[in-house]
Design an enzyme around this catalytic site. Structure first.
Site, PDB file in Angstrom:
ATOM      1  N   THR A  88       0.860  -1.279   0.083  1.00 36.59           N
ATOM      2  CA  THR A  88      -0.074  -0.117   0.023  1.00 36.59           C
ATOM      3  C   THR A  88       0.886   1.135  -0.075  1.00 36.59           C
ATOM      4  OG1 THR A  88      -1.700  -1.195   1.266  1.00 36.59           O
ATOM      5  CG2 THR A  88      -1.553   1.293   1.298  1.00 36.59           C
ATOM      6  N   GLU A 105      -6.692  -5.636   3.558  1.00 29.91           N
ATOM      7  CA  GLU A 105      -6.589  -6.870   2.604  1.00 29.91           C
ATOM      8  C   GLU A 105      -7.859  -6.841   1.975  1.00 29.91           C
ATOM      9  OE1 GLU A 105      -4.359  -9.010   2.424  1.00 29.91           O
ATOM     10  OE2 GLU A 105      -2.877  -7.946   3.914  1.00 29.91           O
ATOM     11  N   GLY A 107       3.394  -3.332   8.699  1.00 24.32           N
ATOM     12  CA  GLY A 107       3.347  -3.340  10.064  1.00 24.32           C
ATOM     13  C   GLY A 107       5.013  -3.879  10.381  1.00 24.32           C
TER      14      GLY A 107
END
Lengths: 615, 615
Positions: free
Chosen positions: A149, A431, A188
């Site tokens: 992303t 997702e 993350g």
């Protein structure tokens, strides 16, 4: 925290009419799995260094990360011990793994989640045999993450702007971030922890764009951890949840990596710049498919946590007599409360079973693909899209319903319900965003409706479209089978309505895409298309009330069967012993604001105002 | 943060077809109010000490409180300047007050909110003339809060266990907390800030309980701020929101206060222990009624904030071409997005108008009560119950819809949408829990349905019940009036169904209260009882799509008209200039985790694992 079990809970457990352990074994897919799970629980939850003196919610943003990373490396060590020689652990939320325990250890999320769950598995799935031999080493120095992303691009991944340009003179790819909106954003563990990552970028060879491909890039020095030249990396700041993970941003300034760092199992770039296409387009989206499949079981687990907390609390909490001369009643006795909670227990079971079924389907389809058979992939993909959307929305709505059903105390972080909600609602977006996936599902349905409308052959799963057109639907019956038939009629009716609107927009001169956009609200809404009557609804209502009354005496047993340990529930309201008010007071006593009898701000800010004229 | 305004926003503002300022004046109830509001905005927002270098979300729990209390006393000083000689400011969220600005200053809530908003106003409403003369002093040393809810008692306030026992030998009340569940829990500002409070307790005189009354109790020494003997007070720990306020717990160990500390405007205890009853029971619930009324306008304001953020972001954000050969479209062009956002704009206007109407009704009814006329109080009370429930649920659902409509970026705290949700959803629970209030509303409706069913005279507002029984309802019409008629039919139909279920349960031998409990799920659900047809629904659907298209070009203008300053919105996504990605990156740069190139946990935890075999 010792102490007697709450009397009301003792009574609830005594009146339970089924064998709680037996249900636990069913949930675990067999007694041997229950035994194994409990062994792992005991082993990990006894590691003292994993437990905090001060709860995580009292810490600053920076302290939270540092506390979590300390625990993450203890957990990593344990995982390596448990799975010696196998650092890929993708069997997420299945009975015998250790993911569930982490909810308790981090009261949030493991900052190495992507490293453990997605980085290695993507290399295993998409790297060539040679690349795997080089990278999948037990003593690897890589701490990795998965970077897709961008600030300006999420759902529409084809819009990703980061480029990987092949330079045949040096046999390298040049990774580059052309503008601010192309900065990677969200992964993350990227902010401070990872020293390597898998990057999704547009592949350019000799001025031709070949679309998105995955590249392994080192971003920090393994020894000093300093960002490499040409790398701008950092942490993106606080979020609604996931605050123990250092989600990060990443920009490349003409950063060079070897050609052999493109993941080359299904697609290759040769030394001379020749591009060798993959056999099948969908092959590169495997990671996302797997994540969607595993997410369903994860959400079922979150539902079981919320249900456990809310049901136990509702058995302990007393409020209002139902008749004015009575003592206050357990709030679990109120039918409106049962209505809110029992559906959460039921949904947890539904999504657990569906998740397991999808997991097995995924295994089967993956095996088929290895044999060269891609036939089942589109349907699995469509199902995963739809179920990911529905399960995430359902789960977050039900978790929030459980939180609200606990009244004001559900608003306390010590109930753990706000954290479970923040964790669950994130899944509505990541997702595959909810509305985007529903519209994909709608496209899939409309595609088969068109076949039905044109009287062309339909797959077995869509035979009911034909029944609907031929008015072959049976009269409504108030039975499980009848309800399933009714749902089929609603899907067929809704799809027909959407299809008709679309055709109408097209006849009015709209192009297909505009016509689709115009019809897109209708496509995501629901209505009644079955033959159900007012009387049927009243009969169902009565039956529903009867069922709530039947479940009531077993409610606590049903959540006990989820067998979630207090250290994982992390809830003052939901502990096995039901010592709700004692635990709330014990938790409050840990607040750093209660350490000093008088906070220093009294002297600095309050006293000068309140005692101004008194001194 | 200077910079050019985003090009897309410039275009949106250019194509707006109405005068934005004119709508702002309507929202403010007149141009003169807009001018006054802007003057106050400018004055307060220019106070430099109110702004943080490091955003509040990075701080620890303790630091947040200390930071907020610093600002709270600056704001208190300003409020006193602005309202010289009048420290009661109850005109919450009405155009010319300063509450709205506080959302920005605290990015959360003022720890003195209850002190300013409820403590003084309750004294003004419920204390006798002599008490007011003594307590309502501009130089008062009291920092107060309002203390009602207990660990074990919320919605059912009659269950409150704290006692106030009159001791005629010393002319004192003895405040006492008989057990853990009787500890006061939740009041804002109680934990560390307040030195006084209004306590709700059961009044006992000579062994007789006279029910709940309000007492003023000092709890900390004005000079040293140490808790008085017999007082156990502290902070309750982190919550989903409101973390800048020190919500607290409080226990009394036979704490004595003078008899004259009971609020005695409507009820008295005389020196000899004689109890003088209030003229009207409902009089003592005035504070709660007022809070519910003002809450509606507050929620409308929160909706306008969420709508402003989500609409501006949707004009700037581009995602997916609608047709494949086009550039990516503003997500505001997607009908599914319009559907999510425009209803939020509309709802903000609806609740603003309703809130103002309720505010004026409350003023009128209060004036009537002063004249001794209580006739309008029950209906105002019923309306406030219902509207508090509906507006809080609607507002929190729509705020969350706006947050989710901003995708992943809506999950960032820097968007401010998670905080607006946490703030808004709290209102579903506090000051009257949603389901409890809906069931009260249902009782009210069923009461009038019984009159209708027994052909007894009905108040004008319930005439449509009679119409429904006589089948006097008109055929469905697709017009605003027709839709209102349709809603009346649904309310009548639902009330009838609930009433019939109740009667059926009663005939089956249930007592009324059990019968009510059994029927309570149906009572909170909705269904169609109008004469609307499939064709009508399709016509409404088309009309709805047309309206979305009509609103689309004015969407940005409509939220600009709310005229909420960037310092109050506190949102990287929603600022007036639309520099979304620039602001996101600027905010991230403030993260303390980005101060050091390498976080110290690398050396402590990461390096020993990753470099184990390399050194």
């Amino acid at each position: 925290m010792g102490g007697r079990v709450n009397e009301d809970l003792i009574k609830e457990r005594r009146k339970c009419t089924f064998d709680i352990k037996e249900l636990t074994h069913i949930i675990d897919c067999g007694e041997e799995n229950t035994i194994k799970r409990k062994q792992i629980d005991n082993y990990i939850l006894n590691i003292k260094e994993l437990w905090d003196d001060v709860p995580e919610e009292y810490l600053s943003h920076k302290e939270r990360y540092e506390n979590a990373i300390k625990k993450a490396f203890i957990v990593l060590k344990v995982l390596r011990q448990l799975h010696t020689g196998n650092i890929q652990i993708t069997d997420h939320r299945t009975p015998t793994n250790v993911y569930s325990i982490q909810d308790g250890i981090f009261r949030n999320v493991n900052p190495l989640l992507i490293h453990i769950g997605l980085f290695w598995s993507t290399i295993a799935a998409q790297a060539s045999t040679e690349q795997q031999a080089e990278w999948l080493q037990p003593d690897s120095s890589m701490i990795g993450t998965y970077v897709q992303t961008e600030l300006g691009h999420g759902s529409f991944i084809r819009g990703i702007e980061t480029t990987a340009t092949y330079d045949s003179t040096t046999d390298e790819f040049i990774l580059h971030t052309p503008r601010l909106s192309a900065y990677k954003w969200w992964p993350g563990g990227l902010g401070n922890t990872a020293n390597a990552c898998l990057v999704m970028a547009q592949l350019y060879i000799n001025g031709t764009c070949h679309g998105l491909h995955i590249f392994l890039a080192q971003i920090r020095d393994f020894d000093t951890h300093k960002p490499l030249p040409g790398i701008k990396v950092g942490e993106i700041g606080p979020k609604m949840g996931f605050n123990t993970a250092d989600n990060g941003f990443l920009g490349f300034d003409n950063h060079r990596i070897p050609r052999t760092n493109m993941l080359m199992k299904n697609v290759q770039v040769l030394r001379d710049g020749t591009y060798v296409k993959p056999k099948h387009d969908k092959l590169t989206y495997g990671s996302m498919l797997l994540t969607r499949v595993t997410l369903i079981s994860d959400l079922a687990y979150q539902l079981s946590k919320a249900a456990t907390i809310a049901v136990r609390y509702s058995a302990v909490r007393r409020q209002s007599p139902i008749k004015s001369n009575e003592p206050e009643r357990q709030i679990l006795d109120f039918v409106s409360q049962q209505h809110k909670l029992f559906i959460t227990i039921a949904s947890s079971h539904v999504y657990r079973v569906v998740g397991l079924w999808m997991w097995n389907s995924h295994k089967r389809v993956t095996a088929d693909i290895h044999e060269g058979n891609m036939g089942q992939l589109p349907e699995l993909h469509a199902l995963a899209c739809c179920l990911k959307a529905i399960s995430s929305r359902d789960a977050s709505a039900l978790v929030e319903q459980c939180r609200l059903a606990c009244g004001g105390h559900g608003y306390m972080m010590a109930s753990n319900l706000p954290q479970i909600y923040a964790y669950t609602t994130a899944a509505v977006t990541y997702e595959g965003e909810y509305t985007v996936l529903l519209l994909q599902t709608a496209r899939y349905l409309v595609k088969f409706w068109r076949l039905a409308a044109e009287h062309k052959p339909l797959p077995q799963n869509f035979a009911y479209f034909e029944d609907y057109i031929k008015k072959n639907f049976e009269q409504w019956r108030n039975s499980p089978e009848g309800i399933i038939e009714g749902f089929k009629a609603i899907v067929a009716g809704k799809t027909k309505a959407a299809y008709d609107t679309l055709q109408c927009n097209l006849r009015n001169g709209r192009e297909f895409e505009e016509a689709w956009n115009m019809a897109s609200v209708q496509l995501t809404n629901a209505s009644e298309y079955s033959t159900i009557s007012r009387n049927d609804i009243e009969a169902l209502q009565s039956r529903y009330e009867e069922l709530l009354a039947l479940i009531r005496p077993n409610a606590v047993g049903l959540v006990d069967a989820f067998d979630i340990r207090d250290e994982v529930l992390c809830s003052t309201l939901g502990a096995y012993d039901g010592r709700v008010y004692e635990r709330m007071m014990e938790e409050a006593s840990k607040s750093p604001l209660n350490e000093d009898v008088v906070n220093e701000s009294f002297h600095k800010y309050i006293r000068p105002v309140t005692m101004k004229n008194k001194l």
